[in-house]
Design an enzyme around this catalytic site. Sequence first.
Site, mmCIF file in Angstrom:
data_model
loop_
_atom_site.group_PDB
_atom_site.id
_atom_site.type_symbol
_atom_site.label_atom_id
_atom_site.label_comp_id
_atom_site.label_asym_id
_atom_site.label_seq_id
_atom_site.Cartn_x
_atom_site.Cartn_y
_atom_site.Cartn_z
ATOM 1 N N GLU A 151 45.144 29.523 30.031
ATOM 2 C CA GLU A 151 44.234 30.131 31.007
ATOM 3 C C GLU A 151 44.955 30.752 32.202
ATOM 4 O O GLU A 151 44.568 31.826 32.648
ATOM 5 C CB GLU A 151 43.207 29.105 31.503
ATOM 6 C CG GLU A 151 42.206 28.674 30.457
ATOM 7 C CD GLU A 151 41.173 29.751 30.133
ATOM 8 O OE1 GLU A 151 41.073 30.755 30.857
ATOM 9 O OE2 GLU A 151 40.464 29.579 29.133
ATOM 10 N N ASP A 191 39.716 36.416 36.072
ATOM 11 C CA ASP A 191 38.650 37.067 35.322
ATOM 12 C C ASP A 191 37.674 37.791 36.255
ATOM 13 O O ASP A 191 36.474 37.525 36.246
ATOM 14 C CB ASP A 191 37.911 36.058 34.440
ATOM 15 C CG ASP A 191 36.924 36.713 33.482
ATOM 16 O OD1 ASP A 191 37.075 37.911 33.187
ATOM 17 O OD2 ASP A 191 35.981 36.015 33.040
#
Length: 152
Positions: A40, A56
């Site tokens: 991640e 993101d």
Amino acid sequence: MAQEARDDLPYINKYKNKIIGAANKYGVKPSIVAGIISRETRGGRGAGFTSDGWGDNRNAFGLMQVDKRWHTPRGQWDSQEHIEQGVGILMDCYREVAQRFPNMPDKMRGALAAYNMGAQNMNPNNVDAHTTHGNYSSDVTARAQFYASNGY
């Protein structure tokens, strides 16, 4: 994947005690948690990951990139509370996968895919079909194998 995990090891090690604590709390292998954090955020240093913990397009927060569209992020981006929240979400995914697909042989791989894209989007015959880059669970699993051999 293994090279990325190897490159991330010094950064992941900064959170080792928190990772092990959260994993033990939920009965998950610490290597899986380390693998998620490596995938991640590259251990808190990944591309697109801001100094205040957002990624993101500011939709995902912290080392484990908890998505604010589905969850209310808790704790500081690198805190025990945040890691525990991420592991709790993973275990919710595990329970949902087990309920939806009771005959799935590797429910943790299914849970990892669901962590990335939701169990409702999963194809039990190809769990990574709809994940980011089509390889989320296999990538995290490969990273986890590396971390397991490095004290996690």
